[in-house]
Design an enzyme around this catalytic site. Structure first.
Site, PDB file in Angstrom:
ATOM      1  N   ASP A  16      -7.444 -15.708  10.719  1.00  0.00           N
ATOM      2  CA  ASP A  16      -8.625 -15.245  11.419  1.00  0.00           C
ATOM      3  C   ASP A  16      -9.231 -16.901  11.293  1.00  0.00           C
ATOM      4  OD1 ASP A  16      -9.549 -16.227   8.453  1.00  0.00           O
ATOM      5  OD2 ASP A  16     -10.557 -14.054   7.569  1.00  0.00           O
ATOM      6  N   GLN A  17     -10.576 -17.055  11.358  1.00  0.00           N
ATOM      7  CA  GLN A  17     -11.598 -18.073  11.660  1.00  0.00           C
ATOM      8  C   GLN A  17     -11.795 -18.572  10.776  1.00  0.00           C
ATOM      9  OE1 GLN A  17     -14.910 -16.708  13.395  1.00  0.00           O
ATOM     10  NE2 GLN A  17     -14.478 -16.744  15.524  1.00  0.00           N
TER      11      GLN A  17
END
Length: 132
Positions: A16-17
């Site tokens: 994810d980020q």
């Protein structure tokens, strides 16, 4: 051999980020571990399917302890737990390069006749391998 290990490097697309592995991406890691556990025992999942047998998951429990991150080299450990009637069970874990426990899982799979879509007892050659 009741246990088998493989290594997987975390790809950017699996995170994810925050560069943490997305929770749903652990399932494919564990699947790779189970497929390679079977292969190491002389059972090709492809040949199993070609003979009309599938092994779908009917239950899975995953516990996340610590995050895996982008570019980590993970060790996926697959341990045969038991086989009874139509079911086979595995306990699995994922560790990082520091040998820290990141994730544990338990899977129950059922031998299924692909054509009938119904549970079946595994062939004798598979039972022999499981009980080795």
């Amino acid at each position: 051999m009741k246990e088998h290990q493989i290594q997987v490097r975390v790809r950017y697309s699996e995170t994810d980020q925050m560069s943490v592995v997305y929770h749903g991406n652990y399932v494919p890691y564990f699947e790779m571990g189970r497929v390679e556990w079977l292969r190491n025992k002389g059972i090709s999942y492809k040949s199993l399917e070609e003979s009309g047998i599938a092994l779908p998951i009917v239950s899975m429990t995953i516990n996340y302890k610590k995050p895996a991150r982008y570019d980590d080299l993970l060790t996926v450990i697959t341990k045969f737990k038991s086989q009874s009637s139509v079911k086979i069970e595995f306990d699995c874990e994922i560790r990082n390069e520091k040998d820290e426990l990141l994730t544990t899982a338990h899977f129950i799979l059922v031998f299924v006749d692909i054509n009938l879509g119904k549970p079946i007892a595994p062939p004798q050659y598979i039972l022999d391998i499981m009980n080795d």
